[in-house]
Design an enzyme around this catalytic site. Structure first.
Site, short mmCIF file in Angstrom:
data_model
loop_
_atom_site.label_atom_id
_atom_site.label_comp_id
_atom_site.label_asym_id
_atom_site.label_seq_id
_atom_site.Cartn_x
_atom_site.Cartn_y
_atom_site.Cartn_z
N LEU A 137 34.20 49.47 35.91
CA LEU A 137 33.58 50.27 36.72
C LEU A 137 33.79 49.84 38.22
CD1 LEU A 137 30.40 51.10 34.80
CD2 LEU A 137 32.40 52.34 34.83
N CYS A 138 34.71 49.28 38.25
CA CYS A 138 35.24 48.55 39.91
C CYS A 138 36.30 49.55 40.45
CB CYS A 138 35.81 47.37 39.58
SG CYS A 138 35.80 45.94 40.98
N GLU A 159 36.75 40.96 43.20
CA GLU A 159 38.08 40.45 43.17
C GLU A 159 38.03 39.05 43.44
OE1 GLU A 159 36.66 43.28 44.53
OE2 GLU A 159 38.02 44.77 43.97
N ASP A 171 45.67 27.26 30.37
CA ASP A 171 46.62 27.44 29.69
C ASP A 171 47.84 26.23 29.65
OD1 ASP A 171 48.71 29.05 28.13
OD2 ASP A 171 49.52 29.56 30.04
#
Lengths: 162, 162, 162, 162, 162, 162
Positions: free
Chosen positions: B79-80, B118, B132
């Site tokens: 919903l951004c 963001e 990772d």
């Protein structure tokens, strides 16, 4: 790299970051489970739970966001391989003790490399979505304790967090 | 919603999740700063730092991954709103006390809605990338304390985490 | 092109498909509303409604899929301009008369070109998602009557379907 | 779920929407064919056909848009699995009787789950692209009758629409 | 950085790669034109031209690929800002002298930063698409001379390649 | 198509562009190597090298951009099949003779179609990223000589550029 210490797998001998070559790894069933949590004010949790009792939207939206993000992990994590995921499940449960929501993702594939990053990405994006949907009432929420809890498959076999 | 308690902004009166209408909000300069950290074994941090002293790759790769993810926040968070970001900066620093790496993202825009998501997305994806790249030597790393530390611009003005 | 007949706006005088140059159009508030429906067997609708009464998942998932797709319209439709959407709302309602589900999307922006494609894309992807989630019980569902019902803003002003 | 009625495959016993686990399904050749149509004014069809006779751009652009969208189906449909498509073909033909354009997509893979959604998505996005390219002359076009016409492969074998 | 030499704009004083902050730049009309070419065997060009005379598909497909790629430049180029493009046009012409195809892209926006990268990306992806579609008959094709030929708008004003 | 001349593989007998059906091709190990270069002013190369000696950022950023782009080749090139890449490596080296940077990408997969486009896309996007990061000091840079240098695997076996 010397034999005495482990190497960072994505850094080649010249020191450059590159994708690990998984072309010679076995194709096996692989599974990974990751967890995380969003810690919030008690009133925020109550608001989410009351909304959820009626319509399920914060938790349902975050669950879908996590599932969809898992499928795009290789676009986000630069050196991660694309994989065809055979299952992504995200569970989100209120925990009054935090207070907040606990998020758990399970990802499964049959492939040449593991799905840890997919499970961790699903958890992260589900947590971010919870933050987004509740931030108007509680800007101070924190995302905590994102970690791998279990993995299976591949050369390293079964692993479980302590 | 009653006046006595705040509302979840993405849940409309019928209880359905929808994007908030920002069409009538003022276009203002907006900035957000978020932080997080990856906690790891001491030896893992040493390995990253030694690699980094020579070539900079784990930290450099994670910084770029965070910047690139910030630009795609609206694809990940259901919903951004999409925004044109005028600046995304990600800083990553070793912290022997954790031990681990601290990640900080600053995002700026001129628009109708804030850039908290963001900044938080940049931090999350930078942390996932660190995981990772070091997971081959330390599967037990944890991503901790992702939170908004400051925001400015828009109707709510300046806000700083306690 | 001769004056006697209207031109296809994306086909330039040489006949090549290119994006229309909207750089000299006014920045105005623009809104578009689109509709569509998924026609299914009565038992399928009952199953969705019963699931929905309890947990809301088919309709909630389709609504989110439509909203997220609207934000990516310019990636899917080759000659469509990217726009910053200030609002996307998707409503989905059962209609026993079809029998099936009716989908309606409302999209708003302030920009140089309209949001018809964003509204139509939201409806289309919401309908596809409904199909996906119910196809195990009803492969013969049909997506029908996707159309623009209203638009406002820009040079052509207000328009409403007959 | 009771034995008397079929279940929605994406809704787990707790009622939450999740991806179906296809990890234990057989890897087989799978094919799906879907169809749809864009109904428009006679003059609009004439304009597209005349443009098409010369340069082929509306139909050619829509065909490519459909093919490219098929490859991204799993990004659009929340609970859809990513698959490696071995073939995507989209055919678009004028039909004076509608009047309008008929769209047909054929998708093939070798994998653990079917390609119905990929074929339906290709048709939907090709139809949307036709709308986009002709909307300047005919805002009232409608997308109609998007449906699966045939599928083969997997446990359920061959299926053909009535 | 010393005053005697220019600085790499994306490298901050600490040496880290980050997005340039364009938040204080003026919003102006900006345009960029880029070019490139695909050099091939004479017979390959003849084949493309003959196909093109009939159906236009190699050139038409490459033109669309270039246009669509321009819209995604900020996803591909790590430190590039997202922009709302008001126009993207790609022209592709045979050149018997190469022999091969010449590609030219023109991109326009109103914004805080230039569109050079969007024009260069459109050219690059159009060239790659030509290679893809003709590679079955001519694996030795080369993409040559991709360069900016003109830009206008912003602080640096008009620039034209020598 | 007549037997006397080779056919463009993506153009079907009706002249329409479609994906080649690779469903009946053998699954084999496939590798492709591509190269390209960015030619620049001597001072620009010196600036990149000095920055690189200290921090590695232009070359490191371009290398990551190339790797990440390779994974998205099928999104950019309309008729390209998605593949699971088992390895992507990008090497970038200064060449004082150009003066400029030489880029080389190696891509590996096990699949039904080759990875030439993935290698060429990695090179192209790495070159574009170098241009982006140095354009503030040298707008006249050119991307040259992007070509396939070697491929292996599949029906056509080993091929090496002259």
């Amino acid at each position: 790299m010397s034999e005495e210490r482990p190497a960072l797998s994505h850094i080649d001998p010249s020191g450059a970051a590159n994708m690990v070559d998984v072309g010679d790894k076995a194709v096996t069933d692989r599974i990974a489970v990751a967890e995380g949590r969003v810690v919030m004010e008690e009133a925020t949790l109550a608001l989410i739970e009351s909304g959820n009792a009626k319509k399920g939207d914060v938790i349902g939206t975050a669950r879908l966001a996590g599932i969809m993000a898992a499928k795009r992990t290789h676009e986000l994590i630069p050196l991660c391989h694309a994989l065809l995921l055979s299952k992504v499940a995200v569970e989100i449960e209120p925990d009054a003790g935090l207070p907040g929501l606990k998020v758990r993702a399970t990802v499964r594939t049959t492939g040449q490399t593991g799905v840890e990053m997919e499970a961790l990405t699903a958890v992260s994006v589900a947590c971010l979505t919870i933050y987004d949907m509740a931030k108007a009432v509680d800007r101070g929420m924190r995302i905590e304790a994102i970690r791998l809890v279990e993995k299976d498959g591949g050369r390293s076999g079964h692993w479980q967090a302590a």
